[in-house]
Design a protein around this motif. Structure first.
Motif, short mmCIF file in Angstrom:
data_model
loop_
_atom_site.label_atom_id
_atom_site.label_comp_id
_atom_site.label_asym_id
_atom_site.label_seq_id
_atom_site.Cartn_x
_atom_site.Cartn_y
_atom_site.Cartn_z
N GLY A 205 0.79 -1.23 0.00
CA GLY A 205 0.00 0.00 0.00
C GLY A 205 0.82 1.27 0.00
O GLY A 205 0.29 2.35 0.31
N ARG A 207 2.06 3.18 -2.32
CA ARG A 207 1.62 4.25 -3.22
C ARG A 207 0.41 4.98 -2.67
O ARG A 207 0.35 6.21 -2.64
CB ARG A 207 1.30 3.67 -4.60
CG ARG A 207 0.86 4.69 -5.63
CD ARG A 207 0.61 4.04 -6.97
NE ARG A 207 -0.40 2.98 -6.84
CZ ARG A 207 -0.70 2.14 -7.82
NH1 ARG A 207 -0.05 2.20 -8.97
NH2 ARG A 207 -1.62 1.21 -7.65
N ASP A 208 -0.58 4.20 -2.17
CA ASP A 208 -1.79 4.83 -1.63
C ASP A 208 -1.49 5.61 -0.36
O ASP A 208 -2.10 6.67 -0.11
CB ASP A 208 -2.84 3.75 -1.35
CG ASP A 208 -3.29 3.05 -2.61
OD1 ASP A 208 -3.99 3.69 -3.40
OD2 ASP A 208 -2.92 1.89 -2.80
N LEU A 209 -0.59 5.10 0.45
CA LEU A 209 -0.22 5.82 1.66
C LEU A 209 0.46 7.15 1.33
O LEU A 209 0.25 8.15 2.02
CB LEU A 209 0.72 4.96 2.52
CG LEU A 209 0.08 3.74 3.18
CD1 LEU A 209 1.16 2.84 3.79
CD2 LEU A 209 -0.92 4.17 4.26
N LYS A 210 1.25 7.15 0.26
CA LYS A 210 1.90 8.40 -0.18
C LYS A 210 0.85 9.39 -0.71
O LYS A 210 0.90 10.59 -0.41
CB LYS A 210 2.93 8.10 -1.26
CG LYS A 210 4.19 7.41 -0.75
CD LYS A 210 5.09 8.35 0.03
CE LYS A 210 5.83 9.28 -0.92
NZ LYS A 210 6.80 10.11 -0.18
N ILE A 211 -0.09 8.86 -1.48
CA ILE A 211 -1.11 9.73 -2.08
C ILE A 211 -1.94 10.41 -0.99
O ILE A 211 -2.22 11.62 -1.07
CB ILE A 211 -2.01 8.92 -3.03
CG1 ILE A 211 -1.20 8.49 -4.27
CG2 ILE A 211 -3.24 9.73 -3.45
CD1 ILE A 211 -1.94 7.54 -5.19
N TYR A 212 -2.33 9.64 0.01
CA TYR A 212 -3.18 10.18 1.08
C TYR A 212 -2.37 10.71 2.26
O TYR A 212 -2.94 11.03 3.31
CB TYR A 212 -4.17 9.11 1.55
CG TYR A 212 -5.19 8.76 0.51
CD1 TYR A 212 -6.27 9.60 0.27
CD2 TYR A 212 -5.07 7.60 -0.26
CE1 TYR A 212 -7.22 9.29 -0.70
CE2 TYR A 212 -6.01 7.29 -1.23
CZ TYR A 212 -7.08 8.14 -1.45
OH TYR A 212 -8.01 7.84 -2.41
N ARG A 214 -0.35 9.39 4.43
CA ARG A 214 -0.47 8.63 5.67
C ARG A 214 0.73 7.72 5.89
O ARG A 214 0.71 6.87 6.77
CB ARG A 214 -1.75 7.77 5.65
CG ARG A 214 -3.03 8.56 5.74
CD ARG A 214 -3.19 9.15 7.15
NE ARG A 214 -4.49 9.80 7.33
CZ ARG A 214 -4.72 11.07 7.12
NH1 ARG A 214 -3.72 11.86 6.69
NH2 ARG A 214 -5.92 11.58 7.30
#
Length: 571
Positions: A205, A207-212, A214
């Protein structure tokens, strides 16, 4: 302990190595006692200036014991480790054989990181079972039994002292620490599984953690979890050292008692002074082997927990594979669902409720409905990934539960919502569907799914990370076209494509499958006019069945969905 029976069973597949390692271990232990006792007796005799031949015999005996001890120790290490490696090999094969039939349902029960920790970490832990748990107590008992019997010939009192020391160092102290070990190790292995799971999720996760934004929070949580795991390891390490220290201390106390009692008996005239050094050396030597019992509790608990965690995945007993018939298709099949109900494990909500469906041979059926209505579950049951709770599923009149799972897959062209792509090339990922296909044919199939821009040697990263969502779906469709069997099961195969590309690919697909049975799951209602029948589902139930025109004329649930779709896309 019941979970360890499987490990013991696998261990005894190599009885020869077990027996030889125990024999060599016993010989090595008893000759070591003989070596040092003879050395003590030699020193005492030398002080009394005996005949030279007496010293020569004693020196020769010491050398002989030394040679035998060295050879037997080598044999012990060789056979015990060979048996351990063979056991590990058998364990891994046995575990995989029982795990493989559980896929893919196993991922509904265990997170991938936890499953990986069990497969790797817990199996590796069990390598200590023979070397640290099963084997040492047997050898130690045999060595002590013979030593006590030998000592009793010279001094019954010293034999009793050594026997008491044996009980303390190999039974009472280890039992005490075994009881404490369960408290010390409580949660240690679970913490490792949690840590492995969180690390896996961080990588997946990222990439998604970077985007949001978190990522920092996730990293902090991971660091705290790692610190907790390290603290648990430190506690376990301190406990191990304490166990070893106490065991060694008790052993030395016993040797001091042996020395003191020997001096007393010599003074009382009950013991010949020439045997004092021998008895002391016997005590010091025989209790050296008790250090293995100091770490016995921790290894026993580690192995018990590891076996229990593995058993939780595949069960403690080997599953008997039921002989099932193979599905044989020479043309498109007819499929029937008779009052089929299904609920996923650990869920209260019923996914399918008394579903009654019929898919005629060679028909084209679309299944539509809102998310969570049970559409994908129908395909899962058809592929025999899961078994229905009640009702029956028939393929050409044969109950699916009585059919070999792989024989069903053999005739199914499947595109699921998530399709796996292997690290390699486009060619590698296409040839898993048809190994002996020529490059020319592969290129033609790529053209049909509008991937002609790809070359067969183009790289595909792990899980298709360098492909877009639409490209993954088209590559998955290319696989099914290469397989080209009698049954097509397609779950949202074009959801990530634009309308024009989706329309063109469906044209190719329906032409290829015009004589086959095709089941299509779709959220889109456009383009379903050519389907023989449309099944409308809601909350696990079939609410409407009919052709496109029939459903619109009914002005029921499908009609409402169509009206909503048109209002959304044409507003």
């Amino acid at each position: 302990m019941r979970d360890l029976t499987t490990v013991i069973h696998l261990l005894f597949k190599e009885k020869k190595d077990i027996i030889l390692s125990i024999i060599c271990g016993f010989i090595g232990g008893i000759t070591a006692v003989g070596l040092f006792s003879a050395s003590g007796y030699l020193i005492s005799q030398a002080a009394l200036a005996p005949p030279i031949y007496t010293l020569m015999v004693l020196v020769g005996t010491v050398k002989l014991f030394g040679i035998i001890s060295a050879i037997s120790r080598y044999g012990e290490r060789y056979y015990s480790h060979r048996g351990t490696f063979t056991m590990l090999s058998n364990l891994r094969v046995s575990f995989y054989e029982r795990l493989e039939p559980l896929a893919p349902q196993i991922f509904q029960k265990f997170r991938s990181g936890d499953l990986l920790a069990r497969i790797v970490g817990d199996v590796e832990t069990l390598q200590n079972f023979f070397l640290r748990v099963f084997y040492p107590p047997i050898v130690l008992f045999l060595v002590f039994f013979c030593t006590i019997f030998f000592t009793a010939y010279f001094s019954t009192t010293h034999a009793i002292i050594i026997f008491v020391g044996f009980l303390l160092t190999t039974v009472l102290v280890p039992v005490y620490f075994a009881i404490r070990q369960r408290r010390v190790d409580q949660g240690l292995r679970e913490e490792r599984g949690k840590l492995s799971t969180e690390v896996t999720e961080l990588f997946y996760g990222f990439r998604d953690l970077k985007i949001y934004q978190r990522l920092e929070e996730k990293e902090e949580a991971l660091e705290q979890m790692a610190e907790t795991y390290v603290r648990e390891q430190e506690k376990a390490g301190v406990h191990h050292l304490y166990s070893e220290s106490l065991n060694t201390f008790v052993s030395l106390i016993i040797s001091v008692v042996v020395l003191g009692m020997g001096a007393y008996l010599i003074a009382a005239g009950s013991l010949n002074g020439v045997f004092l050094a021998m008895l002391l050396m016997i005590s010091l030597t025989v209790f050296e082997d008790t250090t293995s019992m100091a770490i016995f509790p921790s290894h026993l608990e580690d192995n018990r927990r590891a076996a229990a965690r593995l058993s939780a995945v595949v069960g403690s007993e080997p599953v008997e594979v039921e002989e099932k018939e193979d599905l044989i298709l020479t043309s498109s099949p007819a499929i029937t669902f008779n009052d089929v109900s299904f609920t996923y494990s650990e869920e209260e909500r019923q996914t399918l409720n008394d579903v009654q469906l019929y898919f005629p041979a060679g028909s084209k059926t679309a299944i539509v409905g809102p998310s969570g209505s049970g559409k994908s579950t129908i395909l899962s049951l058809l592929l025999n990934f899961n078994s229905a709770d009640s009702g029956e599923i028939l393929i050409n009149g044969e109950e699916i539960s009585g059919l070999n799972q792989e024989s069903i897959w053999k005739y199914a062209n499947v595109v699921l919502q998530e399709n796996h792509f292997f690290f390699g090339t486009i060619r590698d990922n296409l040839k898993i569907a048809a190994d002996e296909v020529s490059d020319e044919h592969l290129l033609k199939v790529l053209e049909k799914v509008e991937l002609s821009q790809f070359k067969l040697d183009d790289a595909v990263l792990e899980k298709g990370a360098n492909l877009s969502g639409g490209e993954k779906q088209r590559l998955a469709l290319a696989r099914t076209m290469l397989k080209n069997s009698y049954l097509w099961l397609l779950d949202e195969p074009t959801s990530s494509m634009d309308s024009l590309t989706s329309f063109n690919i469906y044209q190719e697909l329906f032409e290829l499958a015009k004589h086959d049975t095709l089941i299509l799951i779709s959220h889109r209602l456009n383009g379903l006019e050519t389907m023989d029948q449309i099944v409308v589902m809601e909350e696990g139930k079939v609410v409407e069945v009919g052709s496109y025109e029939q459903l619109l004329e009914m002005q029921g649930y499908f009609y409402e969905l169509k009206q909503i779709e048109q209002s959304v896309f044409h507003a």
